[in-house]
Design a protein around this motif. Structure first.
Motif, PDB file in Angstrom:
ATOM      1  N   UNK A   8     -42.110   4.149 -57.506  1.00 59.96           N
ATOM      2  CA  UNK A   8     -41.003   4.909 -56.933  1.00 59.96           C
ATOM      3  C   UNK A   8     -40.970   6.306 -57.527  1.00 59.96           C
ATOM      4  N   UNK A   9     -40.360   7.219 -56.798  1.00 62.67           N
ATOM      5  CA  UNK A   9     -40.376   8.627 -57.153  1.00 62.67           C
ATOM      6  C   UNK A   9     -38.963   9.120 -57.468  1.00 62.67           C
ATOM      7  N   UNK A  10     -38.843   9.842 -58.566  1.00 59.67           N
ATOM      8  CA  UNK A  10     -37.588  10.502 -58.932  1.00 59.67           C
ATOM      9  C   UNK A  10     -37.711  11.934 -58.420  1.00 59.67           C
ATOM     10  N   UNK A  11     -36.957  12.238 -57.389  1.00 56.73           N
ATOM     11  CA  UNK A  11     -36.996  13.557 -56.771  1.00 56.73           C
ATOM     12  C   UNK A  11     -35.662  14.236 -57.062  1.00 56.73           C
ATOM     13  N   UNK A  12     -35.729  15.372 -57.772  1.00 55.70           N
ATOM     14  CA  UNK A  12     -34.508  16.092 -58.131  1.00 55.70           C
ATOM     15  C   UNK A  12     -34.530  17.483 -57.521  1.00 55.70           C
ATOM     16  N   UNK A  13     -33.363  17.899 -57.019  1.00 54.10           N
ATOM     17  CA  UNK A  13     -33.162  19.261 -56.519  1.00 54.10           C
ATOM     18  C   UNK A  13     -31.736  19.675 -56.837  1.00 54.10           C
ATOM     19  N   UNK A  14     -31.610  20.841 -57.413  1.00 53.67           N
ATOM     20  CA  UNK A  14     -30.290  21.395 -57.714  1.00 53.67           C
ATOM     21  C   UNK A  14     -29.415  20.408 -58.486  1.00 53.67           C
ATOM     22  N   UNK A  15     -30.018  19.677 -59.419  1.00 50.79           N
ATOM     23  CA  UNK A  15     -29.257  18.745 -60.244  1.00 50.79           C
ATOM     24  C   UNK A  15     -28.919  17.432 -59.570  1.00 50.79           C
ATOM     25  N   UNK A  16     -29.432  17.202 -58.366  1.00 51.98           N
ATOM     26  CA  UNK A  16     -29.166  15.969 -57.625  1.00 51.98           C
ATOM     27  C   UNK A  16     -30.440  15.128 -57.534  1.00 51.98           C
ATOM     28  N   UNK A  17     -30.272  13.810 -57.413  1.00 51.61           N
ATOM     29  CA  UNK A  17     -31.387  12.880 -57.281  1.00 51.61           C
ATOM     30  C   UNK A  17     -31.348  12.284 -55.873  1.00 51.61           C
ATOM     31  N   UNK A  18     -32.523  12.205 -55.249  1.00 51.01           N
ATOM     32  CA  UNK A  18     -32.621  11.597 -53.919  1.00 51.01           C
ATOM     33  C   UNK A  18     -32.687  10.087 -54.066  1.00 51.01           C
ATOM     34  N   UNK A  19     -31.780   9.393 -53.369  1.00 53.25           N
ATOM     35  CA  UNK A  19     -31.769   7.928 -53.367  1.00 53.25           C
ATOM     36  C   UNK A  19     -31.752   7.439 -51.927  1.00 53.25           C
ATOM     37  N   UNK A  20     -32.160   6.189 -51.764  1.00 52.11           N
ATOM     38  CA  UNK A  20     -32.074   5.582 -50.440  1.00 52.11           C
ATOM     39  C   UNK A  20     -31.182   4.359 -50.518  1.00 52.11           C
ATOM     40  N   UNK A  21     -30.432   4.146 -49.474  1.00 52.83           N
ATOM     41  CA  UNK A  21     -29.522   3.017 -49.389  1.00 52.83           C
ATOM     42  C   UNK A  21     -30.310   1.774 -48.990  1.00 52.83           C
ATOM     43  N   UNK A  58     -47.455  14.455 -53.150  1.00 53.86           N
ATOM     44  CA  UNK A  58     -46.422  14.262 -54.173  1.00 53.86           C
ATOM     45  C   UNK A  58     -46.615  15.205 -55.358  1.00 53.86           C
ATOM     46  N   UNK A  59     -47.648  16.037 -55.307  1.00 48.15           N
ATOM     47  CA  UNK A  59     -47.873  16.991 -56.393  1.00 48.15           C
ATOM     48  C   UNK A  59     -48.210  16.272 -57.681  1.00 48.15           C
ATOM     49  N   UNK A  60     -47.828  16.882 -58.791  1.00 43.96           N
ATOM     50  CA  UNK A  60     -48.089  16.273 -60.091  1.00 43.96           C
ATOM     51  C   UNK A  60     -46.978  15.273 -60.389  1.00 43.96           C
ATOM     52  N   UNK A  61     -47.328  14.017 -60.371  1.00 35.13           N
ATOM     53  CA  UNK A  61     -46.357  12.963 -60.645  1.00 35.13           C
ATOM     54  C   UNK A  61     -46.447  12.582 -62.122  1.00 35.13           C
ATOM     55  N   UNK A  62     -45.316  12.671 -62.831  1.00 31.55           N
ATOM     56  CA  UNK A  62     -45.282  12.347 -64.258  1.00 31.55           C
ATOM     57  C   UNK A  62     -44.578  11.009 -64.457  1.00 31.55           C
ATOM     58  N   UNK A  63     -45.287  10.078 -65.075  1.00 36.98           N
ATOM     59  CA  UNK A  63     -44.693   8.772 -65.339  1.00 36.98           C
ATOM     60  C   UNK A  63     -43.529   8.929 -66.308  1.00 36.98           C
ATOM     61  N   UNK A  87     -41.454  13.415 -59.534  1.00 39.28           N
ATOM     62  CA  UNK A  87     -42.320  14.097 -58.576  1.00 39.28           C
ATOM     63  C   UNK A  87     -41.757  15.483 -58.285  1.00 39.28           C
ATOM     64  N   UNK A  88     -42.602  16.475 -58.406  1.00 38.32           N
ATOM     65  CA  UNK A  88     -42.203  17.855 -58.106  1.00 38.32           C
ATOM     66  C   UNK A  88     -42.674  18.184 -56.700  1.00 38.32           C
ATOM     67  N   UNK A  89     -41.768  18.180 -55.762  1.00 37.85           N
ATOM     68  CA  UNK A  89     -42.132  18.400 -54.366  1.00 37.85           C
ATOM     69  C   UNK A  89     -41.882  19.823 -53.907  1.00 37.85           C
ATOM     70  N   UNK A 126     -29.097   8.951 -65.470  1.00 34.54           N
ATOM     71  CA  UNK A 126     -27.901   9.784 -65.694  1.00 34.54           C
ATOM     72  C   UNK A 126     -28.139  10.834 -66.764  1.00 34.54           C
ATOM     73  N   UNK A 127     -29.127  10.614 -67.627  1.00 32.39           N
ATOM     74  CA  UNK A 127     -29.437  11.558 -68.705  1.00 32.39           C
ATOM     75  C   UNK A 127     -30.451  12.619 -68.292  1.00 32.39           C
ATOM     76  N   UNK A 128     -31.096  12.445 -67.149  1.00 35.98           N
ATOM     77  CA  UNK A 128     -32.104  13.415 -66.711  1.00 35.98           C
ATOM     78  C   UNK A 128     -31.444  14.702 -66.249  1.00 35.98           C
ATOM     79  N   UNK A 129     -32.033  15.802 -66.644  1.00 33.91           N
ATOM     80  CA  UNK A 129     -31.507  17.081 -66.155  1.00 33.91           C
ATOM     81  C   UNK A 129     -32.572  17.870 -65.402  1.00 33.91           C
ATOM     82  N   UNK A 130     -33.780  17.299 -65.300  1.00 31.54           N
ATOM     83  CA  UNK A 130     -34.821  17.952 -64.527  1.00 31.54           C
ATOM     84  C   UNK A 130     -35.584  19.025 -65.273  1.00 31.54           C
ATOM     85  N   UNK A 131     -35.129  19.398 -66.465  1.00 36.83           N
ATOM     86  CA  UNK A 131     -35.798  20.487 -67.162  1.00 36.83           C
ATOM     87  C   UNK A 131     -36.547  20.032 -68.415  1.00 36.83           C
TER      88      UNK A 131
END
Length: 147
Positions: A8-21, A58-63, A87-89, A126-131
């Motif tokens: 699975x991929x953690x995709x973050x933009x503008x401090x938000x995480x993409x999730x699927x229901x 998916x670019x460079x995917x970091x485990x 994943x940095x998209x 919840x602790x991830x900030x993307x940076x």
């Protein structure tokens, strides 16, 4: 007991995480899915994101996390090893390609054990900030009581 490997991929933009229901609409999870026996974990992740979200690279995917989960389904207990990559998209367009997919951008603090699977991963997301750099962490998740 069923055994599964997922990516699975953690995709973050503008401090938000993409999730699927989930299909039933009772919890969220990260985009991705099962890895086929003939695939590497990254090949499975790439295929799932292409099929579900129309993302071709998916670019460079970091485990970031390896989550060993035990949970109950109608067919019995599932033992799952999940690989979670940051994943940095960039500005890639994300659009669901499967009818049942409902996506949402959420603040990491909105994720908790009641609305996210695997539930143990919620507090780490919840602790991830993307940076900051993330080093792979191993997490055990049990959603069935004692095994």
């Amino acid at each position: 007991m069923l055994f599964r490997v997922t990516a699975r991929c953690i995709i973050m933009r503008d401090g938000l995480i993409l999730v699927q229901l989930s299909k039933k609409g009772d919890f969220y999870r990260l985009p991705g899915g099962r890895v086929r026996p003939e695939e590497t974990v990254l090949q499975g992740l790439q295929r799932e994101l292409r099929e579900e979200l129309g993302i071709s690279d998916i670019g460079e995917a970091k485990l970031a996390f390896i989550v060993e989960s035990f949970y109950r389904r109608r067919s019995g207990i599932v033992h799952e090893i999940g690989f979670y990559f940051i994943c940095s998209l960039g500005d890639a367009e994300i659009k669901p390609r499967e009818e049942h997919l409902k996506l949402r951008w959420v603040r990491p603090d909105e994720l908790d054990v009641d609305n996210f699977r695997p539930s143990a991963l919620a507090k780490y997301l919840r602790k991830l900030d993307g940076s900051s750099d993330v080093y792979p962490q191993y997490i055990i998740n049990v959603d069935v009581g004692r095994i």
